[in-house]
Design a protein around this motif. Sequence first.
Motif, PDB file in Angstrom:
ATOM      1  N   PHE A  48       0.831  -1.209   0.000  1.00 22.12           N
ATOM      2  CA  PHE A  48       0.000   0.000   0.000  1.00 22.12           C
ATOM      3  C   PHE A  48       0.866   1.260   0.000  1.00 22.12           C
ATOM      4  O   PHE A  48       0.613   2.203  -0.766  1.00 22.12           O
ATOM      5  CB  PHE A  48      -0.935   0.014   1.213  1.00 22.12           C
ATOM      6  N   MET A  85      -8.090   4.601  -2.468  1.00 21.34           N
ATOM      7  CA  MET A  85      -7.727   3.426  -1.677  1.00 21.34           C
ATOM      8  C   MET A  85      -8.695   3.236  -0.517  1.00 21.34           C
ATOM      9  O   MET A  85      -9.078   2.098  -0.192  1.00 21.34           O
ATOM     10  CB  MET A  85      -6.294   3.578  -1.166  1.00 21.34           C
ATOM     11  N   PRO A 104      -5.518   2.098  -7.191  1.00 23.13           N
ATOM     12  CA  PRO A 104      -5.471   2.004  -5.723  1.00 23.13           C
ATOM     13  C   PRO A 104      -6.753   1.448  -5.122  1.00 23.13           C
ATOM     14  O   PRO A 104      -6.720   0.712  -4.133  1.00 23.13           O
ATOM     15  CB  PRO A 104      -5.249   3.460  -5.283  1.00 23.13           C
ATOM     16  N   ALA A 133      -6.846  -2.016  -2.925  1.00 17.54           N
ATOM     17  CA  ALA A 133      -7.407  -2.074  -1.572  1.00 17.54           C
ATOM     18  C   ALA A 133      -8.557  -3.066  -1.487  1.00 17.54           C
ATOM     19  O   ALA A 133      -8.739  -3.749  -0.473  1.00 17.54           O
ATOM     20  CB  ALA A 133      -7.874  -0.683  -1.138  1.00 17.54           C
TER      21      ALA A 133
END
Length: 499
Positions: A155, A173, A436, A440
């Motif tokens: 991440f 995210m 992103p 996630a």
Amino acid sequence: MDDISLLISGFYTVLSWQNLGLMAIGILLGIVVGVLPGLGGPNGVAILLPLTFTMNPTSAIILLSCIYWGALFGGAITSILFNIPGEAWSVATTFDGYPMAQRGKAGEALTSAFTGSFIGALVGVIMITFLAPLVAKFALRFGPPEFFAVYFLTFCSFIGMGKEPKAKIVIAMCVGFVLAAVGMDTISGELRMTFGMAPLLRGFDFLVAVIGLFGISEILMTMEEGLAFKGKQARIDLKVVLKTWAGMPRYFMTLIRSSLIGCWLGVTPGGATAASFMGYGVAKKFSKDPDSFGKGNVEGVLAPETAAHAAGTSALLPMLALGIPGSATAAVLLGGLMIWGLQPGPLLFVEQKDFVWGLIASMYLGNLAGLIIVLASVPLFAAILRIPFSIIAPAILVICAIGAFTVHNAQFDIWLMLIFGIVGYVFKKLDYPLAPMVLALVLGDRAEDAFRQSMLASKGGLGIFWANGLVGTIMTLAVAGLVWSLIGSLRERMRMRTA
């Protein structure tokens, strides 16, 4: 030397007409599985597993493993040609593969993807061959803190290396984390954000989301631009393949770095998806022209494909040596081994030498055969770009709908796919990055489980993430990368204000 002699005997086992035929059939089936969104390697292997019950274990594992190799190769095809990832680990391939196809470089993108895939898988097989005892012992050291550290590093790397504004990356995210939390809490067993809807009990499947976010949204964007299918004039021939291969030596370090990242995350296991994103991010970080990433850089295709295939291949090591599946496909193969009367673990290398080394030999031959088959099929897949978009768009919609429905055999998933398609369209119009959010969504629940298990073990103490050298090193690298990127952003803002 013993390993070499055992490997040679494994090649003798594999090099029979029956096994070679099963290898070719498995690869072709795997490519089809990889091309169709929603199926994927685990589902393809699981569906065909019953067909192998009457075979001897060696032939059966060759067929199933080659389906897996073919799916790994095939996942890049729709990612590059249609911006529709056939697999979760192919998402990062779309970032530069699809722009290359739009610019008429579909052949170069596909050849680069397949070649990088072959090299990554080859490195993974070599590691299995020569480093099995050492790597298996290393994998035993990974617990929840180490798993969370790997996800956290992924991440942080994506935030630090993203070219979009940091705020937009974090927002995208966070949306992915929220979506990943929907469904049943695996720690407490409680339901979260299901709103009384039974289909949401299982949460949002990443394949349904990815098909909508990338495939449907791209169709909507193309319709808005006037039904023009970019890249339809691409020309593919043997010269393109040879020219692409001639340029491979300049990306030697990218291939090595991505292979090592993939092997590390495959064995630990971090997974092929995390490996592809991390391989892409690291390649961008070390590139001489990082601004070209996302616009059609060959390294942006090579890096994620190489890392994903290295991870997918090396994930079989803990399954064979320890009985711990390193991926969803490895879990299916683990079930197959038990059905065939084989018990995975260290004793498998002692009691079933012919089987183990026959499987390893089939990895070498299967990946080589897969590379030849997919390269021979490049003109066929590239020809799809010449079909007018008004004709191909309905076919893509049908394939997407079939893929979404196949995941859980639920009509509700088709509606979810359409909703995600609209969300992806809005994100693109507002210049919010989709990657992103997908990252996630795919890894968020795993990262949450690992974090909460770590907190339960340490009674709420964050010191567990620095409790030993391994997890402490990974966490320190993650925090350092994130802080360094934020400092760089602040410096850039200060320069703009003073200019």
